[in-house]
Design an enzyme around this catalytic site. Sequence first.
Site, PDB file in Angstrom:
ATOM      1  N   LYS A   1      -1.721  11.415   5.852  1.00  0.00           N
ATOM      2  CA  LYS A   1      -0.780  10.447   5.287  1.00  0.00           C
ATOM      3  C   LYS A   1       0.402  10.233   6.235  1.00  0.00           C
ATOM      4  CE  LYS A   1      -1.936  11.605   0.463  1.00  0.00           C
ATOM      5  NZ  LYS A   1      -2.433  10.315  -0.030  1.00  0.00           N
TER       6      LYS A   1
ATOM      7  N   THR B   1      -5.747   7.133  -9.845  1.00  0.00           N
ATOM      8  CA  THR B   1      -4.368   6.701  -9.593  1.00  0.00           C
ATOM      9  C   THR B   1      -4.261   5.187  -9.631  1.00  0.00           C
ATOM     10  OG1 THR B   1      -3.912   8.667  -8.255  1.00  0.00           O
ATOM     11  CG2 THR B   1      -2.469   6.770  -7.942  1.00  0.00           C
ATOM     12  N   GLY B   2      -5.198   4.507  -8.984  1.00  0.00           N
ATOM     13  CA  GLY B   2      -5.174   3.048  -8.984  1.00  0.00           C
ATOM     14  C   GLY B   2      -5.286   2.470 -10.379  1.00  0.00           C
TER      15      GLY B   2
ATOM     16  N   GLY C   1      -7.764   0.071  -4.580  1.00  0.00           N
ATOM     17  CA  GLY C   1      -8.118   1.364  -5.164  1.00  0.00           C
ATOM     18  C   GLY C   1      -8.103   1.354  -6.672  1.00  0.00           C
TER      19      GLY C   1
ATOM     20  N   GLY D   1     -10.127   3.849  -8.901  1.00  0.00           N
ATOM     21  CA  GLY D   1      -9.813   5.270  -8.886  1.00  0.00           C
ATOM     22  C   GLY D   1      -8.855   5.644 -10.005  1.00  0.00           C
TER      23      GLY D   1
END
Length: 332
Positions: free
Chosen positions: A125, A15-16, A10, A13
């Site tokens: 999640k 956050t990644g 990720g 992205g």
Amino acid sequence: MSKQRVLLLGVTGETGGSILQGLLGDPDSFDVEVLVRPSAADSPRIKELAERVVKVHAVDIASLPELVKTLVGIDVFISAIDPGSQLAQLNLATAAKEAGVKHFIPCAFTTVAPAGGIMTLRDEKEQVYQHIRKLYLPYTVIDVGYWYQLSFPALPSGRVDYASVAPRLTIHGDGNMPTMLTDLRDIGPFVALIIKDPRTLNRFVIAYGDVLSENETFHIMEDLSGEKINRVHISIEELLASRARAAAALKADPPKAGARMVASGENYKYSKYVRGDNTPEHAQYLGYLDARELYPEFKPRSFTDFVCELLAGKVPKAYASRAEEIKKFRHD
């Protein structure tokens, strides 16, 4: 202590990208590799990243044999997968277990809320977390509150619009519900600290920079900018009605990305402003460790710090490549 071999999914992205910066900022602790889908392997962004990490793995995450082969020898696997692909992590966790990964970090990185019908994203999640536990796969769940980058109000002058995904002027209810907030840029350094810490193994951890109500964020913006913000008030009843409409629209057309995005946004508001889930007290009740207490030496940016940078024109825009798409569906 030997360096940990970390594989990150990720990376393109928001956050990644923050996590990547945090890991690369500690080269004595981590050898960083990234996992990308084959369709992205030749993109300019990935080619640029290839010069900064140990290795780029282009792998079909639906292929268990390919994943197992890639994950053999990895110490820490971190997933920052996109919101619409949460359940793809079931296969990732299974592969990690078979490959002997020592520490699995699923894609949490959201606000604190219990599972069970409050937020669809949180419930997805939870399916991943339960699968991890069934496998007895070593894990840490890291939540981060809500980003500063999505929480600041617009100013009449337009001087902070450069960093805004969608200008917001809304106060929900009386505006006094506190919520944990975090600078997106601080997520990576927090993650780097957490994955080195044996105290966090098989635990939930909350990392955040500030705890503020909407009224407090508006006051900080006004005090530091010298401008008066014209607020738009939405009652709790209106918020609940809007959430119900969004849920009905999603039920009528589940695959529609726009409907999912709107429903997710309404669920966030319900959790933060009606239930008040996203607070340190509720995190403690739910069993989270507090990263602020674990790492007092790390000083995350306060919201006031963030606003000072924002007013100085120094805050990168979140979701810059998707801003118009998100703006269509975000109604704050």
